[in-house]
Design a protein around this motif. Structure first.
Motif, PDB file in Angstrom:
ATOM      1  N   MET A 101      24.215  -8.232 -10.199  1.00  0.00           N
ATOM      2  CA  MET A 101      23.104  -7.309 -10.199  1.00  0.00           C
ATOM      3  C   MET A 101      22.810  -6.898  -8.755  1.00  0.00           C
ATOM      4  SD  MET A 101      19.152  -7.939 -11.495  1.00  0.00           S
ATOM      5  CE  MET A 101      19.652  -8.221 -13.171  1.00  0.00           C
ATOM      6  N   LYS A 102      22.414  -5.655  -8.593  1.00  0.00           N
ATOM      7  CA  LYS A 102      22.029  -5.171  -7.275  1.00  0.00           C
ATOM      8  C   LYS A 102      20.515  -5.320  -7.127  1.00  0.00           C
ATOM      9  CE  LYS A 102      22.673  -1.292  -4.142  1.00  0.00           C
ATOM     10  NZ  LYS A 102      23.240   0.066  -4.013  1.00  0.00           N
ATOM     11  N   LEU A 103      20.107  -5.903  -6.004  1.00  0.00           N
ATOM     12  CA  LEU A 103      18.691  -6.174  -5.739  1.00  0.00           C
ATOM     13  C   LEU A 103      18.329  -5.704  -4.350  1.00  0.00           C
ATOM     14  CD1 LEU A 103      18.940  -9.909  -6.717  1.00  0.00           C
ATOM     15  CD2 LEU A 103      17.886  -8.164  -8.126  1.00  0.00           C
ATOM     16  N   VAL A 104      17.039  -5.484  -4.141  1.00  0.00           N
ATOM     17  CA  VAL A 104      16.518  -5.268  -2.799  1.00  0.00           C
ATOM     18  C   VAL A 104      15.655  -6.465  -2.446  1.00  0.00           C
ATOM     19  CG1 VAL A 104      16.664  -2.756  -2.689  1.00  0.00           C
ATOM     20  CG2 VAL A 104      14.669  -3.815  -3.737  1.00  0.00           C
ATOM     21  N   ILE A 105      15.619  -6.808  -1.166  1.00  0.00           N
ATOM     22  CA  ILE A 105      14.824  -7.932  -0.697  1.00  0.00           C
ATOM     23  C   ILE A 105      14.181  -7.536   0.622  1.00  0.00           C
ATOM     24  CG2 ILE A 105      16.708  -9.060   0.555  1.00  0.00           C
ATOM     25  CD1 ILE A 105      15.541 -11.778  -0.459  1.00  0.00           C
ATOM     26  N   ALA A 106      12.940  -7.977   0.825  1.00  0.00           N
ATOM     27  CA  ALA A 106      12.237  -7.691   2.072  1.00  0.00           C
ATOM     28  C   ALA A 106      11.197  -8.769   2.310  1.00  0.00           C
ATOM     29  CB  ALA A 106      11.570  -6.316   2.027  1.00  0.00           C
ATOM     30  N   ALA A 107      10.867  -8.939   3.586  1.00  0.00           N
ATOM     31  CA  ALA A 107       9.843  -9.906   3.986  1.00  0.00           C
ATOM     32  C   ALA A 107       9.315  -9.526   5.355  1.00  0.00           C
ATOM     33  CB  ALA A 107      10.437 -11.315   4.048  1.00  0.00           C
ATOM     34  N   ASP A 108       8.089  -9.952   5.628  1.00  0.00           N
ATOM     35  CA  ASP A 108       7.576  -9.823   6.988  1.00  0.00           C
ATOM     36  C   ASP A 108       8.064 -11.012   7.808  1.00  0.00           C
ATOM     37  OD1 ASP A 108       5.987 -11.957   6.107  1.00  0.00           O
ATOM     38  OD2 ASP A 108       4.092 -10.976   6.564  1.00  0.00           O
ATOM     39  N   HIS A 109       7.590 -11.123   9.041  1.00  0.00           N
ATOM     40  CA  HIS A 109       8.050 -12.209   9.917  1.00  0.00           C
ATOM     41  C   HIS A 109       7.761 -13.586   9.332  1.00  0.00           C
ATOM     42  CE1 HIS A 109       3.828 -11.674  11.032  1.00  0.00           C
ATOM     43  NE2 HIS A 109       3.849 -12.926  11.433  1.00  0.00           N
ATOM     44  N   LEU A 130      12.477 -17.750   4.597  1.00  0.00           N
ATOM     45  CA  LEU A 130      12.726 -17.902   3.164  1.00  0.00           C
ATOM     46  C   LEU A 130      13.550 -16.727   2.643  1.00  0.00           C
ATOM     47  CD1 LEU A 130      12.294 -19.610   0.612  1.00  0.00           C
ATOM     48  CD2 LEU A 130      10.183 -18.286   0.200  1.00  0.00           C
ATOM     49  N   LYS A 131      13.299 -15.539   3.151  1.00  0.00           N
ATOM     50  CA  LYS A 131      14.106 -14.373   2.741  1.00  0.00           C
ATOM     51  C   LYS A 131      15.582 -14.615   3.025  1.00  0.00           C
ATOM     52  CE  LYS A 131      14.585 -10.871   5.396  1.00  0.00           C
ATOM     53  NZ  LYS A 131      15.936 -10.449   5.787  1.00  0.00           N
ATOM     54  N   GLU A 132      15.867 -15.148   4.197  1.00  0.00           N
ATOM     55  CA  GLU A 132      17.259 -15.416   4.562  1.00  0.00           C
ATOM     56  C   GLU A 132      17.892 -16.429   3.610  1.00  0.00           C
ATOM     57  OE1 GLU A 132      19.143 -13.859   7.413  1.00  0.00           O
ATOM     58  OE2 GLU A 132      17.615 -12.576   6.483  1.00  0.00           O
ATOM     59  N   ASP A 133      17.142 -17.468   3.266  1.00  0.00           N
ATOM     60  CA  ASP A 133      17.652 -18.475   2.331  1.00  0.00           C
ATOM     61  C   ASP A 133      17.885 -17.891   0.946  1.00  0.00           C
ATOM     62  OD1 ASP A 133      17.515 -20.396   4.340  1.00  0.00           O
ATOM     63  OD2 ASP A 133      15.607 -21.240   3.625  1.00  0.00           O
ATOM     64  N   VAL A 134      16.907 -17.125   0.440  1.00  0.00           N
ATOM     65  CA  VAL A 134      17.020 -16.544  -0.904  1.00  0.00           C
ATOM     66  C   VAL A 134      18.133 -15.506  -0.934  1.00  0.00           C
ATOM     67  CG1 VAL A 134      15.821 -15.144  -2.647  1.00  0.00           C
ATOM     68  CG2 VAL A 134      14.632 -17.060  -1.546  1.00  0.00           C
ATOM     69  N   ARG A 135      18.240 -14.688   0.095  1.00  0.00           N
ATOM     70  CA  ARG A 135      19.314 -13.679   0.157  1.00  0.00           C
ATOM     71  C   ARG A 135      20.683 -14.351   0.087  1.00  0.00           C
ATOM     72  NH1 ARG A 135      22.447 -12.396   3.945  1.00  0.00           N
ATOM     73  NH2 ARG A 135      21.168 -13.294   5.589  1.00  0.00           N
ATOM     74  N   TYR A 177      21.429 -17.296  -1.084  1.00  0.00           N
ATOM     75  CA  TYR A 177      21.579 -17.900  -2.413  1.00  0.00           C
ATOM     76  C   TYR A 177      22.002 -16.841  -3.433  1.00  0.00           C
ATOM     77  CZ  TYR A 177      20.321 -19.951  -6.896  1.00  0.00           C
ATOM     78  OH  TYR A 177      20.346 -20.383  -8.205  1.00  0.00           O
ATOM     79  N   LEU A 178      21.309 -15.715  -3.434  1.00  0.00           N
ATOM     80  CA  LEU A 178      21.631 -14.655  -4.385  1.00  0.00           C
ATOM     81  C   LEU A 178      23.053 -14.139  -4.199  1.00  0.00           C
ATOM     82  CD1 LEU A 178      18.243 -12.732  -4.323  1.00  0.00           C
ATOM     83  CD2 LEU A 178      19.200 -14.007  -6.266  1.00  0.00           C
ATOM     84  N   GLU A 179      23.482 -14.038  -2.961  1.00  0.00           N
ATOM     85  CA  GLU A 179      24.844 -13.586  -2.697  1.00  0.00           C
ATOM     86  C   GLU A 179      25.875 -14.590  -3.207  1.00  0.00           C
ATOM     87  OE1 GLU A 179      24.579 -12.703   1.484  1.00  0.00           O
ATOM     88  OE2 GLU A 179      23.839 -10.664   1.089  1.00  0.00           O
ATOM     89  N   THR A 180      25.581 -15.884  -3.099  1.00  0.00           N
ATOM     90  CA  THR A 180      26.517 -16.884  -3.639  1.00  0.00           C
ATOM     91  C   THR A 180      26.591 -16.813  -5.159  1.00  0.00           C
ATOM     92  OG1 THR A 180      24.923 -18.707  -3.838  1.00  0.00           O
ATOM     93  CG2 THR A 180      26.087 -18.486  -1.719  1.00  0.00           C
ATOM     94  N   LYS A 181      25.550 -16.279  -5.788  1.00  0.00           N
ATOM     95  CA  LYS A 181      25.536 -16.116  -7.248  1.00  0.00           C
ATOM     96  C   LYS A 181      26.197 -14.803  -7.678  1.00  0.00           C
ATOM     97  CE  LYS A 181      22.831 -18.281  -9.676  1.00  0.00           C
ATOM     98  NZ  LYS A 181      22.864 -19.373 -10.622  1.00  0.00           N
ATOM     99  N   GLY A 182      26.692 -14.029  -6.707  1.00  0.00           N
ATOM    100  CA  GLY A 182      27.411 -12.804  -7.018  1.00  0.00           C
ATOM    101  C   GLY A 182      26.570 -11.544  -7.024  1.00  0.00           C
ATOM    102  N   HIS A 183      25.309 -11.636  -6.647  1.00  0.00           N
ATOM    103  CA  HIS A 183      24.453 -10.448  -6.616  1.00  0.00           C
ATOM    104  C   HIS A 183      24.703  -9.652  -5.339  1.00  0.00           C
ATOM    105  CE1 HIS A 183      22.183 -11.805 -10.083  1.00  0.00           C
ATOM    106  NE2 HIS A 183      22.058 -12.990  -9.515  1.00  0.00           N
ATOM    107  N   GLU A 184      24.569  -8.342  -5.448  1.00  0.00           N
ATOM    108  CA  GLU A 184      24.604  -7.475  -4.274  1.00  0.00           C
ATOM    109  C   GLU A 184      23.161  -7.347  -3.790  1.00  0.00           C
ATOM    110  OE1 GLU A 184      25.561  -2.882  -2.968  1.00  0.00           O
ATOM    111  OE2 GLU A 184      26.226  -3.586  -4.941  1.00  0.00           O
TER     112      GLU A 184
END
Length: 160
Positions: A1-9, A14-19, A21-28
């Protein structure tokens, strides 16, 4: 699945960790920033970027993170067509999609750790809107009607 992700400072680590993780699960995953955690910035900017990306069709769903989750949730929900829900438990993460067609999950980086954040995102992404149950469709349509009543032609979201 293609997703967008964003976070403030505050949500950046956590954004970096979740991003990742999602990429290891095959998400774009389309990363809309912040790209560093050491520069103070403003959460509404990232909520708006993510909402605009969803409305433009970049992705159908998004992950939005700030320190508590509250700020980006409030800001994102000002955008017509965005249904953001702050989730700190897996029930809310899937129920928000199943009952309310939530298209953005909001996480508080100072509230949840990486392992729970990954579980929440998994639950959110696995869920589907229950459109064949009249009560959920009826309620969803009422939410859309409220949104339409308060949306102005000038791009603002105010009846005033």
């Amino acid at each position: 699945m293609k997703l967008v992700i964003a976070a403030d400072h505050a949500g950046f680590p956590l954004k970096e960790d979740v991003r990742a993780y999602l990429e290891t699960k095959g998400h774009e995953v389309v990363d809309l920033g912040a790209y560093t955690g050491d520069q103070p910035d403003d959460y509404p900017d990232f909520a708006e970027k993510l909402g605009e990306a969803i409305l433009a069709g970049v992705a159908k769903k998004g992950v939005l993170i700030c320190g508590s989750g509250v700020g980006v949730c409030v800001a994102a929900n000002k955008i017509p067509g965005i249904r953001a829900g702050m989730c700190h438990d897996t029930y809310s993460a899937h129920q928000g999609v199943e009952h309310d067609d939530m298209n953005v999950i909001v996480l508080g980086a100072r509230i949840v750790g990486t392992a729970l954040a990954n579980e929440l995102v998994d639950s959110f992404l696995a869920a589907k809107f229950i459109s064949n149950e009249e009560r959920f469709t009826r309620r969803y349509n009422k939410v859309l009607a409220i949104e339409a009543r308060y949306q102005c032609g000038d791009g603002s979201n105010s009846k005033a």
